[in-house]
Design a protein around this motif. Structure first.
Motif, PDB file in Angstrom:
ATOM      1  N   LYS A   5     -16.624  45.004 -43.760  1.00 42.93           N
ATOM      2  CA  LYS A   5     -17.088  45.946 -42.801  1.00 42.93           C
ATOM      3  C   LYS A   5     -18.189  45.407 -42.095  1.00 42.93           C
ATOM      4  O   LYS A   5     -18.266  45.622 -40.805  1.00 42.93           O
ATOM      5  CB  LYS A   5     -17.642  47.309 -43.365  1.00 42.93           C
ATOM      6  CG  LYS A   5     -16.428  48.119 -44.084  1.00 42.93           C
ATOM      7  CD  LYS A   5     -16.564  49.347 -44.780  1.00 42.93           C
ATOM      8  CE  LYS A   5     -15.545  49.890 -45.288  1.00 42.93           C
ATOM      9  NZ  LYS A   5     -16.202  51.302 -46.201  1.00 42.93           N
ATOM     10  N   TYR A   8     -17.241  43.430 -38.841  1.00 42.56           N
ATOM     11  CA  TYR A   8     -16.785  44.451 -37.751  1.00 42.56           C
ATOM     12  C   TYR A   8     -18.241  44.681 -37.090  1.00 42.56           C
ATOM     13  O   TYR A   8     -18.108  44.807 -35.967  1.00 42.56           O
ATOM     14  CB  TYR A   8     -15.993  45.421 -38.038  1.00 42.56           C
ATOM     15  CG  TYR A   8     -14.678  44.944 -38.481  1.00 42.56           C
ATOM     16  CD1 TYR A   8     -13.933  45.055 -37.554  1.00 42.56           C
ATOM     17  CD2 TYR A   8     -14.326  44.578 -39.831  1.00 42.56           C
ATOM     18  CE1 TYR A   8     -12.362  44.641 -38.073  1.00 42.56           C
ATOM     19  CE2 TYR A   8     -12.912  44.099 -40.155  1.00 42.56           C
ATOM     20  CZ  TYR A   8     -12.141  44.321 -39.165  1.00 42.56           C
ATOM     21  OH  TYR A   8     -10.588  43.660 -39.389  1.00 42.56           O
ATOM     22  N   LEU A  18     -15.978  47.546 -27.920  1.00 43.70           N
ATOM     23  CA  LEU A  18     -14.804  47.450 -29.077  1.00 43.70           C
ATOM     24  C   LEU A  18     -13.730  46.288 -28.571  1.00 43.70           C
ATOM     25  O   LEU A  18     -13.448  45.576 -29.395  1.00 43.70           O
ATOM     26  CB  LEU A  18     -14.378  48.941 -29.108  1.00 43.70           C
ATOM     27  CG  LEU A  18     -15.075  49.944 -30.011  1.00 43.70           C
ATOM     28  CD1 LEU A  18     -14.343  51.240 -30.168  1.00 43.70           C
ATOM     29  CD2 LEU A  18     -15.538  49.523 -31.286  1.00 43.70           C
ATOM     30  N   THR A  30      -8.844  49.802 -32.192  1.00 41.44           N
ATOM     31  CA  THR A  30      -8.882  51.094 -33.302  1.00 41.44           C
ATOM     32  C   THR A  30      -9.335  50.549 -34.347  1.00 41.44           C
ATOM     33  O   THR A  30     -10.041  51.306 -35.312  1.00 41.44           O
ATOM     34  CB  THR A  30      -7.597  51.730 -33.326  1.00 41.44           C
ATOM     35  OG1 THR A  30      -7.265  52.021 -32.024  1.00 41.44           O
ATOM     36  CG2 THR A  30      -7.389  52.805 -34.185  1.00 41.44           C
ATOM     37  N   THR A  31      -8.958  49.268 -34.897  1.00 39.77           N
ATOM     38  CA  THR A  31      -9.385  49.050 -36.277  1.00 39.77           C
ATOM     39  C   THR A  31     -10.772  48.682 -36.373  1.00 39.77           C
ATOM     40  O   THR A  31     -11.465  49.006 -37.473  1.00 39.77           O
ATOM     41  CB  THR A  31      -8.578  47.589 -36.623  1.00 39.77           C
ATOM     42  OG1 THR A  31      -7.116  47.873 -36.630  1.00 39.77           O
ATOM     43  CG2 THR A  31      -9.064  46.942 -38.022  1.00 39.77           C
ATOM     44  N   SER A  33     -13.138  50.145 -34.542  1.00 36.66           N
ATOM     45  CA  SER A  33     -13.827  51.599 -34.458  1.00 36.66           C
ATOM     46  C   SER A  33     -13.847  52.092 -35.823  1.00 36.66           C
ATOM     47  O   SER A  33     -14.759  52.658 -36.412  1.00 36.66           O
ATOM     48  CB  SER A  33     -13.140  52.379 -33.638  1.00 36.66           C
ATOM     49  OG  SER A  33     -13.699  53.654 -33.327  1.00 36.66           O
ATOM     50  N   ARG A  34     -12.801  52.180 -36.719  1.00 38.58           N
ATOM     51  CA  ARG A  34     -12.429  52.592 -37.826  1.00 38.58           C
ATOM     52  C   ARG A  34     -13.533  52.078 -38.937  1.00 38.58           C
ATOM     53  O   ARG A  34     -14.157  52.688 -39.764  1.00 38.58           O
ATOM     54  CB  ARG A  34     -10.815  52.569 -38.462  1.00 38.58           C
ATOM     55  CG  ARG A  34     -10.736  53.296 -39.577  1.00 38.58           C
ATOM     56  CD  ARG A  34      -9.186  53.589 -39.785  1.00 38.58           C
ATOM     57  NE  ARG A  34      -8.538  52.126 -39.891  1.00 38.58           N
ATOM     58  CZ  ARG A  34      -7.592  51.508 -39.029  1.00 38.58           C
ATOM     59  NH1 ARG A  34      -7.307  52.272 -37.923  1.00 38.58           N
ATOM     60  NH2 ARG A  34      -7.388  50.516 -39.193  1.00 38.58           N
ATOM     61  N   ARG A  35     -13.465  50.846 -38.833  1.00 36.29           N
ATOM     62  CA  ARG A  35     -14.349  50.101 -39.925  1.00 36.29           C
ATOM     63  C   ARG A  35     -15.749  50.056 -39.352  1.00 36.29           C
ATOM     64  O   ARG A  35     -16.567  50.575 -40.559  1.00 36.29           O
ATOM     65  CB  ARG A  35     -14.224  48.421 -39.521  1.00 36.29           C
ATOM     66  CG  ARG A  35     -12.515  48.110 -40.263  1.00 36.29           C
ATOM     67  CD  ARG A  35     -12.302  48.383 -41.658  1.00 36.29           C
ATOM     68  NE  ARG A  35     -10.898  47.937 -41.942  1.00 36.29           N
ATOM     69  CZ  ARG A  35     -10.554  46.774 -42.288  1.00 36.29           C
ATOM     70  NH1 ARG A  35     -11.408  45.755 -42.403  1.00 36.29           N
ATOM     71  NH2 ARG A  35      -9.313  46.419 -42.765  1.00 36.29           N
ATOM     72  N   SER A  37     -17.147  52.898 -38.043  1.00 38.00           N
ATOM     73  CA  SER A  37     -17.301  54.208 -38.512  1.00 38.00           C
ATOM     74  C   SER A  37     -17.378  54.485 -40.137  1.00 38.00           C
ATOM     75  O   SER A  37     -18.239  55.089 -40.508  1.00 38.00           O
ATOM     76  CB  SER A  37     -16.467  55.419 -38.074  1.00 38.00           C
ATOM     77  OG  SER A  37     -16.401  55.391 -36.482  1.00 38.00           O
ATOM     78  N   SER A  38     -16.541  53.730 -40.759  1.00 32.93           N
ATOM     79  CA  SER A  38     -16.572  53.706 -42.237  1.00 32.93           C
ATOM     80  C   SER A  38     -17.868  53.235 -42.797  1.00 32.93           C
ATOM     81  O   SER A  38     -18.254  53.799 -43.815  1.00 32.93           O
ATOM     82  CB  SER A  38     -15.387  52.939 -42.780  1.00 32.93           C
ATOM     83  OG  SER A  38     -15.327  52.835 -44.054  1.00 32.93           O
ATOM     84  N   ARG A  50     -22.894  55.081 -28.691  1.00 28.05           N
ATOM     85  CA  ARG A  50     -21.817  55.044 -27.928  1.00 28.05           C
ATOM     86  C   ARG A  50     -21.934  55.363 -26.568  1.00 28.05           C
ATOM     87  O   ARG A  50     -22.361  56.636 -26.273  1.00 28.05           O
ATOM     88  CB  ARG A  50     -20.539  56.013 -28.358  1.00 28.05           C
ATOM     89  CG  ARG A  50     -19.888  55.148 -29.592  1.00 28.05           C
ATOM     90  CD  ARG A  50     -20.526  55.054 -31.155  1.00 28.05           C
ATOM     91  NE  ARG A  50     -19.613  55.023 -31.970  1.00 28.05           N
ATOM     92  CZ  ARG A  50     -20.072  54.811 -33.258  1.00 28.05           C
ATOM     93  NH1 ARG A  50     -21.473  54.877 -33.481  1.00 28.05           N
ATOM     94  NH2 ARG A  50     -19.152  54.447 -34.362  1.00 28.05           N
TER      95      ARG A  50
END
Length: 294
Positions: A5, A8, A18, A30-31, A33-35, A37-38, A50
């Motif tokens: 993570k 990223y 992004l 999308t990947t 953004s997801r990582r 956010s995680s 953002r």
């Protein structure tokens, strides 16, 4: 802390969007953004603000950045110990159209051969991407920027001169003997209302009040127009000197300008950035006679 993570997080911090982070990591946005956010959920902190223009580090993000970069440096040392190169990843350089197309591009093959794992985006256009906003890793500008978290220095001086088509000796004689404004020859230059840098407003240094009557936003188009006989105009010597369709007129009139190197402070330590700057410095030293003819 999850190193995956963090990679990223580092990519978004270094690239600012992004889309560019995803491109550098060879994944979809999308990947990324997801990582990110995680990671924020794991730390219970917001690491980025953002905005439509991109992602900006928050105070928490700025505090995390040096620790993540230290982990990245440690990983790079492990890769080197295993015989793997850390000279990899995407490198985006923003340069003026003429310098990028006529000076950097013809010389780039040696750098590509030496560093095949570096992906290069050479953005050579009429206008510049902004390294402060992470639109580019570095930029070669026509003036020294005064704002932003940038490292800047002069890269090189360069000269410009007045050029005419080589097959019009009558024009050369007319330009030598009379002011251009009374020579009856079209003057080629930039469009003043969309001039992307004030350093390009140089016709007045040839003759006070001189203005272009045939105009283009592209210096490469201007060169082609002069070479084809549309008129005379000012060109960088590195762009025109080796073109047999052009001839320098009024060689005693020389306009001086400079190129400035600018890069975001956060990308300066990256090996691929340092490698490119070292290569570019060497090209400028070797090409000095072309940039500033004696």
């Amino acid at each position: 802390m999850d190193w995956d993570k963090l990679q990223y997080f580092l990519s978004v911090a270094h690239h600012g969007t992004l889309a560019r982070a995803a491109q550098a990591l060879h994944v979809d946005p999308t990947t990324v953004s997801r990582r990110v956010s995680s990671l924020e959920a794991d730390l219970q902190q917001t690491l980025f603000e953002r905005a439509p223009a991109g992602f900006a580090l928050t105070a928490a993000g700025r505090a995390l950045l040096p620790h993540a970069e230290a982990m990245a440096a440690a990983a790079a040392r492990i890769h080197r110990a295993e015989g793997r190169s850390d000279l990899s990843g995407q490198l985006r350089i923003s340069v003026s159209e003429g310098f990028g197309s006529s000076f950097i591009a013809p010389r780039l093959a040696a750098f590509v051969a030496a560093h095949p794992e570096i992906e290069i985006d050479l953005v050579a256009s009429s206008g510049f991407l902004n390294p402060s906003r992470r639109e580019a890793d570095m930029a070669v500008l026509l003036a020294r920027p005064r704002k932003g978290p940038l490292l800047t220095r002069k890269l090189a001086d360069y000269s410009l001169g007045l050029y005419a088509p080589a097959d019009r000796p009558d024009w050369r004689k007319a330009v030598e003997q009379a002011p251009l404004s009374r020579a009856g020859i079209a003057v080629i230059g930039y469009m003043p209302d969309i001039l992307y840098a004030p350093e390009l407003d140089y016709l007045g240094e040839i003759e006070p009040g001189l203005r272009a009557t045939v105009r283009s936003s592209s210096i490469l188009a201007q060169r082609r127009m002069i070479a084809s006989g549309a008129g005379v105009g000012v060109l960088p010597c590195f762009l025109a000197a080796e073109d047999t369709a052009l001839v320098r007129v009024r060689p005693d009139q020389t306009i001086g300008r400079s190129f400035w190197l600018a890069l975001h402070r956060d990308v300066a330590p990256q090996p691929r950035v340092r490698a490119f700057i070292e290569w570019l410095d060497a090209q400028v030293r070797e090409g000095r006679e072309l940039l500033v003819p004696s």
